[in-house]
Design an enzyme around this catalytic site. Structure first.
Site, PDB file in Angstrom:
ATOM      1  CB  CYS A 109     -41.690  35.270  14.599  1.00 55.38           C
ATOM      2  SG  CYS A 109     -43.393  35.053  14.058  1.00 55.38           S
ATOM      3  NE  ARG A 234     -44.380  22.713  15.762  1.00 56.18           N
ATOM      4  CZ  ARG A 234     -43.865  22.332  14.610  1.00 56.18           C
ATOM      5  NH1 ARG A 234     -44.610  22.300  13.533  1.00 56.18           N
ATOM      6  NH2 ARG A 234     -42.593  21.961  14.538  1.00 56.18           N
TER       7      ARG A 234
END
Ligand code: FMN
Length: 342
Positions: A109, A234
């Site tokens: 992340c 995504r």
């Protein structure tokens, strides 16, 4: 020779059998329980919880248990983030106690909120510390432990192969590599070829990730990286079926349960919306569902009158939102040329 059909084969992750090799990526604020159930129903091989902050979970902070709750799906995989070995071990025990079959550690992340605390991809700056977390988690639970990482912190420190090798030696059973550095955030294009250096470093299953949005992309990332599986993030926005679609193409079978016309799409979106309100309660659910509604509209209903879009994305009345959604999809049905491709 690797081809798309490979993705239809099962994969063993430390004794846990995964039905195919096209996975839904963990996405904080997106891949909650309703979303993961949908992705699974469409045929995604594996779905992963949003990352859970180990410190918050270990300290028993309210709300974090929702992220690790067992969804009843055949394989429950929980992702933990953090930088304190003791918190990671405790959080892993709590997740395993909730029935986690696999625990994943987030070392990818890039968010400042996370790296600022030296968690997520910041762990790639200090492999000894990263290894201490991996060892703590492996020592705490009996279930297989996996790691998700980026290529490295920046172009000058592409140390994913070294981290993956040390993780494998420590007992990690699978690694996922997003083909970007931390400093790239989500800019530029993922470097699928660079993932191959990790392939050369480890024998455990390797999952390639970054910018895969079609069966063709999936075949190409496999070819360039030599990975065993693909993870898709995504491209699921407004399309919870994307991993399932790729898996179906790989298997040469029909896609599962994808809405085929505007009426079915309206029912699908309304059901997803209601699941979110059911999980979070109306006040929080309304807000959290808005991004999904926006993605569904962007992907499936082009040229929507601005007032209708505004009503859908700002109203605090679920019935008003649902009525406006139906109207939006009805307009798409009446004017098929206004409808964008799913
Ligand atoms: C909104 C958002 C939230 C994310 N949250 C997580 C997360 O909780 N854990 C994680 O390992 N990666 C997270 N990621 C990274 C994705 O799992 C994935 O690695 C990345 O989006 C690249 O894949 P894609 O190009 O297919 O989206 C997140 C990405 C996005 C866009």
């Amino acid at each position: 020779m690797i081809d798309l059909a490979t993705l239809a084969e099962p994969l063993d992750i430390g004794g846990v059998s995964i039905r195919n090799r096209v996975f839904l990526a963990p996405m904080s604020g997106v891949t909650d329980e309703p979303f993961r159930r949908r992705a699974h129903a469409h045929g995604a091989g594996l779905v992963v919880s949003e990352m859970v902050a180990s410190g918050e979970l270990a300290r028993g902070r309210q709300g974090f248990d929702l992220r690790i709750r067992h969804s009843g799906l055949p394989v429950h995989m929980v992702q933990l983030a953090g930088r304190e070995a003791a918190h990671m071990a405790e959080a892993a025990r709590i997740a395993a106690g909730e029935g986690a079959d696999i625990i994943d550690i987030n070392m990818g992340c890039p968010a400042k909120k996370v790296t600022g605390g030296y968690a997520g991809s910041a762990l790639m700056l200090d492999l000894d510390h990263a290894l201490s977390l991996i060892e703590a988690v492996i020592g705490a639970v009996k279930v297989p432990v996996t790691v998700k990482m980026r290529l490295g912190w920046d172009e000058g420190a592409l140390n994913a192969p070294a981290l993956a090798r040390r993780a494998e030696q420590a007992g990690v059973r699978m690694v996922t590599v997003h083909g970007r550095t931390r400093c790239q955030f989500y800019n530029g294009k993922a470097d699928w070829g660079a993932i191959r250096r990790v392939r050369e470093a480890v024998a455990i299953p390797l999952v390639a990730n970054g910018d895969v949005a079609s069966p063709e992309d999936a075949a190409e990332i496999l070819r360039q990286s030599g990975a065993d599986a693909v993870m898709v993030g995504r491209a699921h926005y407004g399309a919870p079926w994307m991993a399932g679609r790729i898996a179906a193409r790989a298997a040469g079978v029909e896609e599962r349960a994808i809405p085929q016309d505007a009426g079915a799409m309206a029912d699908y979106v309304a059901a997803h919306y209601q699941e979110m309100l059911g999980l979070y309660g109306i006040e929080s659910g309304l807000r959290q569902a808005r991004k999904h509604l926006g993605w569904y509209l962007d992907r499936h209903v082009s040229l929507l009158p601005p007032e209708l879009r505004r009503t859908i994305l700002t109203s605090f009345e679920p019935d008003t939102v649902l009525a406006a959604l139906r109207e939006a999809f009805q307009r798409a049905e009446d004017a098929p040329d206004l409808r964008s491709a799913a």
